[in-house]
Write a protein that holds these residues in place. Structure first.
Motif, short mmCIF file in Angstrom:
data_model
loop_
_atom_site.label_atom_id
_atom_site.label_comp_id
_atom_site.label_asym_id
_atom_site.label_seq_id
_atom_site.Cartn_x
_atom_site.Cartn_y
_atom_site.Cartn_z
N GLN A 98 0.92 -1.12 -0.01
CA GLN A 98 0.00 0.05 -0.05
C GLN A 98 1.08 1.29 -0.05
N PRO A 99 0.34 2.37 -0.49
CA PRO A 99 1.10 3.74 -0.17
C PRO A 99 1.21 3.92 1.20
N PRO A 100 2.03 4.86 1.57
CA PRO A 100 2.24 5.37 2.90
C PRO A 100 1.03 5.86 3.52
N ILE A 101 0.96 6.04 4.75
CA ILE A 101 -0.34 6.61 5.53
C ILE A 101 -0.08 7.96 5.44
N ILE A 102 -1.20 8.88 5.44
CA ILE A 102 -1.01 10.21 5.35
C ILE A 102 -1.79 10.87 6.31
N ASP A 103 -1.72 12.33 6.67
CA ASP A 103 -2.18 13.12 7.71
C ASP A 103 -3.72 12.96 7.52
N THR A 104 -4.09 13.11 6.27
CA THR A 104 -5.97 12.97 6.20
C THR A 104 -6.51 11.67 6.73
N GLU A 105 -5.46 10.57 6.72
CA GLU A 105 -6.02 9.18 7.37
C GLU A 105 -5.81 9.50 9.01
N CYS A 294 10.28 5.63 7.49
CA CYS A 294 10.60 6.20 6.22
C CYS A 294 9.49 5.65 5.24
N GLY A 295 9.50 4.23 5.03
CA GLY A 295 8.42 3.76 4.06
C GLY A 295 7.18 3.88 4.26
N GLU A 296 6.61 3.71 5.58
CA GLU A 296 5.32 3.75 5.95
C GLU A 296 4.65 4.97 6.25
N TYR A 297 5.51 5.92 6.71
CA TYR A 297 5.10 7.28 7.38
C TYR A 297 5.78 8.61 6.57
N MET A 298 6.78 8.49 5.68
CA MET A 298 7.32 9.53 5.10
C MET A 298 7.89 10.60 6.15
N GLY A 547 12.26 -2.01 -0.30
CA GLY A 547 11.18 -1.69 -1.54
C GLY A 547 10.43 -0.54 -1.59
N ASP A 548 9.84 -0.05 -2.79
CA ASP A 548 9.36 0.95 -2.91
C ASP A 548 8.11 1.30 -2.02
N PHE A 549 7.16 0.15 -1.96
CA PHE A 549 5.92 0.19 -1.07
C PHE A 549 5.86 -0.55 0.04
N VAL A 550 6.33 -0.08 1.20
CA VAL A 550 6.38 -1.08 2.31
C VAL A 550 5.48 -1.23 3.11
N ASN A 551 4.19 -0.18 3.03
CA ASN A 551 3.30 -0.30 3.88
C ASN A 551 2.18 -1.48 3.47
N GLN A 552 2.04 -2.56 4.20
CA GLN A 552 1.53 -3.98 4.33
C GLN A 552 1.87 -4.70 2.76
N ASN A 553 3.41 -4.47 2.69
CA ASN A 553 3.94 -5.15 1.67
C ASN A 553 4.14 -6.74 2.13
N PRO A 554 3.85 -7.60 1.55
CA PRO A 554 4.00 -9.08 2.13
C PRO A 554 5.45 -9.52 2.52
N GLY A 555 6.48 -8.87 1.91
CA GLY A 555 8.00 -9.23 2.21
C GLY A 555 8.39 -9.70 1.05
N GLY A 556 9.84 -9.52 1.08
CA GLY A 556 10.55 -10.12 -0.07
C GLY A 556 11.30 -8.81 -1.00
N ALA A 557 10.69 -7.75 -0.84
CA ALA A 557 10.77 -6.57 -1.78
C ALA A 557 12.20 -6.02 -1.17
N GLY A 558 12.83 -5.14 -2.36
CA GLY A 558 13.93 -4.42 -1.93
C GLY A 558 15.34 -5.44 -2.02
#
Length: 626
Positions: A98-105, A294-298, A547-558
């Motif tokens: 998933q994309p990172p979590i943002i202030d709106t959320e 870094c990857g989930e919250y910027m 990896g690029d999209f860390v939030n809820q990434n199942p693993g193995g990326a990067g």
């Protein structure tokens, strides 16, 4: 003011005009609609070869977009030069993450929870009014919950706030967690595992009554009557023999580019590319607790505006940083980057018994830093450049430790009834090396005992063991302080006056890497943190260790995905990735606000110069030194 028209370098820092242009292009393309928000925005830097070749390059920016109504998301690249969308790809969340979590959320989480009967019932059972609860939505990770696949999930704890100025971290509502679907704006489940008393201890460290009478400390003033010795022009820094560029983005924060000494390149790009904070408490409401700041919250989007006399002391140069808010509008963080010189004791010294010579030189360093709060913690990142060619990164952790109401086997009791779970802070430094040129190699160097016997009759000998790392499969290494293990980044094409390959040495601190079990979810998602060193072949698309999209990434990326190619790294264009950090068993002294703890690493020249490169440092001219 730097504008689109007078910008001169491909790696120049982002301007407000560029952020505005990207937003206009995305609007015109129909990609930025009423419900779409930015979750990430940063320069899409040109490939290294393009930059080193000089000439004009297209300024491009990457924006990751999220439709908060549907959960769909897109990874886009925009050219500000041609005012066009270069690429746009819709993410597949079960595969990509998933994309990172943002202030709106973050801002909607309490309303979601307070509409959930099970959450309100759990609070009522504890005698807590919903309006007194500050909810903390935290990244969910990936666990064996098939119903969460592809959905945008966070997990939320509650903390009681007794009044407007009360720090709620002192009052965790333990035994309770909610799983929240951010897209549906609903609660999947409430886990109420245990009725735990909410700690009554206070955490208001900023209350003068808590602080007590201040110590009688006289002011320290740092002055440079003749001004500072460095210059900064549009992100280009010169100091002594050092020459480099600085950058900033919301994911990595401060970045250093084209670091050179006396006209010779050392590092093309240096940054902290990821960090993870895994927690050790296996309780039913806490086992999932780990964050990629870094990857989930910027996390650098929250960087502080630094203040003279508080965050920085001396003759300071500040640099603003421009990022984009959730709506894609430019936001300028004033004084985001602090730069100053700092005395650092003795550089070299000798008083000779034969010649009567007495010579002393003082060391100083150029400090380039930023500080960012993220939730309960605050992190400072300090890059140091020294007169003798040394490069150091020091990371500082302070703020408030994450708390629980259950001290025990996996948490320290830091105040009456208040626990602080054990955890780690693990950083991944990405060091795109160019030691005297783009072709580099890495050697693992250790101290090696020599058994007593022939050639070593008195047993006093020890020697150096050198192992060249030839492929990516070889170059996944652990630190070993007992063997004084270091890694030498050398240039096989360049030799010093003694015939040795020129090089720089990476000195690790040798602290533990990831302590979670290798079969755990976090070990799969934060695979970079399982090794202290990785070496990869340079690829401009390989930017982030997890990896690029860390939030809820199942693993193995990067890193694990990239090194599967097992590319050659001996005498190639290489990137060195170094994992370092802290293993934190909190202390009572860490409450109610934690004194700074330190971690980092050092890069020192080894054969890069033919002799001490700091012989030309002038003696101190102060009247106190003669």
């Amino acid at each position: 003011m730097t504008t689109l028209e007078n910008r001169t370098h491909a790696l120049a820092m982002t301007s407000e005009a560029e952020v505005t242009t990207v937003r206009e292009v995305l609007l015109a393309a129909g990609l930025l609609t009423e419900n779409v928000r930015y979750t990430f925005f940063a320069p899409e830097e040109p490939a290294k070869a393009e930059v080193l070749a000089g000439g004009e390059t297209d300024r491009r920016f990457r924006a990751v977009l999220l439709d908060i109504a549907t959960g769909r998301s897109w990874d886009t690249v925009v050219s500000t030069g041609t005012r066009s969308v270069v690429s746009s790809r819709e993410l597949d969340p079960p595969v990509d993450g998933q994309p990172p979590i943002i202030d709106t959320e973050f801002e909607m989480i309490e309303d979601i929870l307070n509409a959930e009967p099970a959450w309100l019932e759990a609070l009522a059972k504890r005698g807590i009014a919903p309006e007194a609860v500050r909810a903390v939505p935290l990244s969910a990770g990936v666990y064996d919950y098939p119903d969460e696949a592809g959905r945008r999930i966070v997990r939320a704890f509650g903390f009681r706030q007794d009044h407007e100025k009360d720090h709620p971290w002192a009052h965790p509502i333990d035994g309770l967690v909610a799983y929240v679907d951010l897209t549906a704006r609903s609660v999947d489940r409430v886990i109420d595992s245990d009725l735990v008393d909410v700690p009554r201890t206070g955490g208001n460290f900023d209350d003068p009554e808590v602080q007590g009478p201040h110590l009688d400390l006289k002011p320290i003033e740092i002055t440079q009557p003749e001004g500072r010795s460095f210059t900064v022009e549009d992100g280009h820094v010169r100091w002594g023999k050092w020459d480099l560029r600085i950058g900033f983005n919301e994911r990595e924060g401060l970045t250093l580019h084209q670091i050179g000494f006396d006209g010779r390149p050392i590092v093309y790009r240096a940054s902290v590319a990821e960090m993870v904070v895994p927690y050790a408490d296996p309780a039913p409401v806490r086992f999932w607790q780990n964050y990629f700041d870094c990857g989930e919250y910027m996390f650098a989007r929250y960087a502080d505006s630094l203040q003279l006399g508080c965050d920085c002391l001396g003759d300071i140069h500040y640099t603003d940083a421009v990022i984009a808010d959730d709506l894609g509008n430019p936001r300028t963080i004033e004084n985001a980057i602090c730069m100053h010189e700092e005395d650092y004791g003795i550089l070299w010294k000798h008083s000779d018994m034969f010649t009567g010579s007495r010579e002393t030189r003082r060391q100083r360093r150029l400090v380039i830093s930023f500080f960012t709060p993220i939730g309960n913690y605050d992190y400072g990142f300090y890059w140091y450049l020294y007169l003798d060619g040394t490069i150091e990164l020091e990371c500082k952790a302070t703020g408030i430790v994450f708390t629980s109401g259950t001290p025990g086997e996996y948490a320290t009791e830091i105040a009456p009834g208040l626990g602080a779970p054990f955890h780690q802070h693990l950083f991944s430094a990405r060091l795109d090396m160019t030691v005297d040129g783009p072709r580099n190699a890495v050697e693992e160097v250790e101290a090696q005992r020599v058994p007593m016997g022939e050639g070593n009759p008195y047993g006093n000998a020890f020697r150096r063991s050198v192992t060249r790392l030839s492929r990516e499969s070889d170059a996944q290494r652990d630190a070993n302080a007992a063997a004084a293990r270091t890694w030498h980044i050398v240039n096989p094409d360049k030799r010093n006056a003694l015939g040795q390959e020129v090089g720089y040495v990476l000195h690790p601190t040798g602290q533990p890497t990831l302590l979670a079990d290798d079969a755990s979810s976090i070990a799969g998602r934060a695979a970079f943190a399982r090794k202290a060193l990785w070496v990869t072949r340079y690829d401009p698309s390989e930017r982030y260790a997890a990896g690029d999209f860390v939030n809820q990434n199942p693993g193995g990326a990067g890193l694990p995905a990239w090194v599967a190619a097992n590319r050659a790294v001996d005498g190639e264009d290489i990137v060195v990735w170094h994992t370092f950090g802290l293993t934190h068993f909190p202390r009572p002294e860490d409450w109610p606000v934690m004194p700074v703890d330190y971690t980092g690493f050092v890069l020192k020249p080894a054969g890069f110069f033919d002799r001490n490169p700091a012989l030309d440092v002038p003696p101190t001219t102060s009247t106190h030194c003669h």
